[in-house]
Design a protein around this motif. Structure first.
Motif, PDB file in Angstrom:
ATOM      1  N   THR A   1       0.882   4.008  -2.963  1.00  0.00           N
ATOM      2  CA  THR A   1       0.808   5.361  -2.682  1.00  0.00           C
ATOM      3  C   THR A   1       1.875   5.893  -3.278  1.00  0.00           C
ATOM      4  OG1 THR A   1      -0.249   4.779  -0.628  1.00  0.00           O
ATOM      5  CG2 THR A   1       0.210   7.084  -0.759  1.00  0.00           C
TER       6      THR A   1
ATOM      7  N   SER B   1       1.258  -1.032  -0.036  1.00  0.00           N
ATOM      8  CA  SER B   1       0.115  -0.317  -0.004  1.00  0.00           C
ATOM      9  C   SER B   1       0.903   0.809  -0.362  1.00  0.00           C
ATOM     10  CB  SER B   1      -0.552  -0.189   1.175  1.00  0.00           C
ATOM     11  OG  SER B   1      -1.874  -1.005   0.776  1.00  0.00           O
ATOM     12  N   TYR B   2       2.174   1.172   0.681  1.00  0.00           N
ATOM     13  CA  TYR B   2       2.905   1.914   0.770  1.00  0.00           C
ATOM     14  C   TYR B   2       3.280   2.652  -0.344  1.00  0.00           C
ATOM     15  CZ  TYR B   2       6.468   5.231   1.715  1.00  0.00           C
ATOM     16  OH  TYR B   2       7.541   6.304   1.578  1.00  0.00           O
TER      17      TYR B   2
END
Length: 613
Positions: free
Chosen positions: A347, A343-344
């Motif tokens: 993002t 997810s990081y």
């Protein structure tokens, strides 16, 4: 048999899915600044460089030669190594703990965030992890039987490690300590084939040693001395918080149980069990202790990975001794950790999502703003005289712009950041460290975001000393100004006169993240050395809403005595905003600063919160 088939199926599904996700993310994720510099090194092929041995740069060059000038092509060799790694760990575990444990160890390698994301970035830790696993597997086999094939595998691992990073010296030292602590290891070290393999490993360091001998040990001094404070700092305790999060808590407990079990004597496969536990345990403990004395400013959370891979080989045996509910929880928490890690990166790869992190601690600045900067640089160069060259303010800007523009020879001004990251000597060897002199127009590209704010004015004055007074800049701003660049057209001949710098400002109120009242009083200060400011516009969510009253007495010279703004000490500003018509939630306060020289500069925005009414 059914258990083995199930474990194998899970591994194959995980490997396929995670490898596919890594390819997608790697194709979208902008280059990290270190990756860009490794690309630049790969365009200047050499046996070794100021910051690293040669292998990382060679792999980066191989990627773009095969796949073209694209971030995914650059990362392909590293992605291939990352995809190989779970298979290698699985094979080692299978040999010593059985087929089911082997497939499970491979699956855990795919789930543990540190190892699962390996290869998405073109960094030296990827080939170094490969080398560590090769040496680990060879060492375990040699403890059982010394043969030529295992000795050759050991030699290959030592060779790759020596070409990857200075830190591999620590991997060698830990492996040697583990072998000396085992009777089988001491017996193994008496075999001449082992010493032949070790000799190959020693010879692999010669290119790096030769580079250091020719350059006053600059690389060794940077890696071993300059980058580390070597003073005790309590921040080393963060290791106990960060590492369990990066490997997931229950998996961390299981790995430490392997390390503890490695201290116990036993026969049969117990020698290999102890070997994996000792290699992983000693390595992790050593990095924890060194964390109290070494560099904490740059990213170092990945340093324990080679030790974790050694522990991971035997973790399935530990997990299989736990209650079923706890075992399942360990697997699921590892999966959640992997999802958060991906997810990081997702993002960071999305401009829209990345913008949401602006103002927070984990804003991925080193991934942000490079494409808009390159587009702006191309536009500026089209409007400037033919033959205009780009001059970067530091190595980060030079490397990232170099990749975007396909130019590995962009000149760079001397900057403390170049020294801090061990790149100044290399830039000097390439002839790219610029002395500020020019015989034609230059486009100077500065990155104020890379400078501590209290040191920014000093940096501007140093640049004035190098290239002369600075003409009005074009501001390229991303993510509310949390990544901000200045493009400055320098004329063919240096101009003389007092130092003219870009503008500087500060909000005294509201503070970042404040919950504000209906009537918002905005106050702060702004100045521009050399010419001063004529106007300060206040922006709300990117739109101009009012002009601030500028010229209130506020003397900033105690903090910056070198400032030469002619309007000192009257550089304060005030404005009032009505927030009653704003929707509840987060909003952004900005400034547009107008200089007496005609410059118009957007300042970094600051968030505030309008409460629900």
């Amino acid at each position: 048999m059914q258990g083995e088939q199930r474990a194998r199926t899970i591994f194959l599904w995980l490997w396929t899915l995670i490898t596919a996700v890594k390819l997608v993310v790697a194709a979208r994720l902008p280059l990290f600044v270190d990756e860009a510099f490794y690309w630049q090194e790969g365009q200047h092929l050499a046996a070794a460089y100021s910051d690293l041995p040669g292998l990382t740069a060679w792999l980066a060059r191989l990627g773009v030669e095969i796949g073209g000038h694209h971030v995914l092509a650059l990362r392909l060799p590293f992605l291939a190594i990352g995809a190989w790694l779970p298979w290698a760990v699985s094979r080692i575990a299978t040999r010593w703990f059985g087929n089911v444990a082997g497939w499970q160890a491979g699956s855990l390698t795919l789930l543990m965030p540190l190892s699962a994301t390996l290869g998405m970035l073109a960094v030296p830790d990827v080939p170094m992890a490969m080398a560590a696993v090769l040496c680990l597997g060879a060492g375990a086999r040699l403890l059982h039987t010394v043969d030529a094939a295992a000795a050759m595998r050991l030699a290959l691992g030592l060779l790759i490690g020596a070409l990857s990073h200075y830190r591999f010296i620590g991997v060698i030292a830990v492996g040697f300590i583990a072998l000396l602590m085992l009777p089988q290891g001491r017996r193994m070290l008496r075999d001449p084939r082992i010493w032949v393999a070790l000799a190959v490993g020693v010879l692999a360091w010669l290119p790096l040693l030769a580079w250091n001998a020719d350059n006053h040990e600059a690389g060794l001094k940077f890696q071993m001395v300059d980058r580390h404070p070597w003073d005790f700092q309590w921040t080393g305790l963060w290791f106990l918080v960060i590492q369990p999060m990066l490997v997931t808590p229950l998996l961390c407990v299981a790995m430490w149980k392997v390390a503890v079990a490695g201290t116990r004597a036993g026969g049969g496969a117990r020698a290999q069990w102890r070997y994996f536990g000792l290699v992983g345990g000693v390595s992790t403990l050593a990095i924890f202790v060194l964390g109290f004395f070494t560099d904490v400013e740059r990213i170092s959370f990945h340093w324990p990975l080679p030790g974790y891979l050694a522990l991971l080989v035997a973790v399935p045996v530990v997990l299989n001794g736990w209650p079923r509910w706890l075992r399942r929880t360990a697997w699921w928490t590892a999966g959640v950790g992997l999802a958060l890690a991906f997810s990081y990166y997702l993002t960071a790869s999305s401009p829209q999502l990345r913008e949401q992190l602006a103002g927070y601690k984990y804003y991925p600045r080193n991934f942000a703003g490079w494409q808009p900067l390159a587009d702006a640089v191309r536009e500026e160069l089209q409007q400037m005289p033919p033959g205009t060259k780009v001059l970067a303010g530091n190595f980060k800007v030079g490397a990232e712009l170099g990749f975007q523009l396909g130019d590995a020879d962009i000149a760079v001004l001397p900057h403390p950041l170049n020294d801090k990251h061990g790149r100044s000597v290399q830039l000097g060897l390439w002839g790219q460290l610029h002395d500020g002199k020019r015989d034609g127009p230059l486009l100077l590209v500065l990155s104020p975001s890379d400078q501590r704010y209290r040191e920014l004015l000093d940096r501007y004055h140093a640049i004035c000393g190098q290239v002369g007074p600075l003409p009005p800049p074009r501001v390229v701003s991303s993510d509310h100004g949390f990544q901000r660049f200045l493009l400055i057209r320098l004329p063919a001949q240096r101009e003389e006169g007092p130092c003219i710098t870009p503008a500087m400002a500060w909000f005294d109120a509201p503070s970042s993240g404040d919950v504000v009242a209906a009537d918002l009083h905005v106050r702060g200060w702004a100045f521009k050395d050399g010419v001063g400011l004529s106007r300060v516009e206040v922006l709300l969510d990117g739109r101009a809403v009012t002009d601030a009253v500028y010229g209130r007495a506020f003397d900033i010279r105690p903090a910056w005595p070198q400032s030469n703004d002619p309007q000192h000490p009257n550089v304060g500003f005030d404005a009032h905003l009505d927030t009653r018509k704003l929707a509840p939630g987060r909003h952004w306060l900005g400034l547009r600063l107008h200089g007496h020289d005609g410059s118009v500069e957007l300042w970094q925005e600051q968030p505030f919160v309008v409460p629900a009414r």
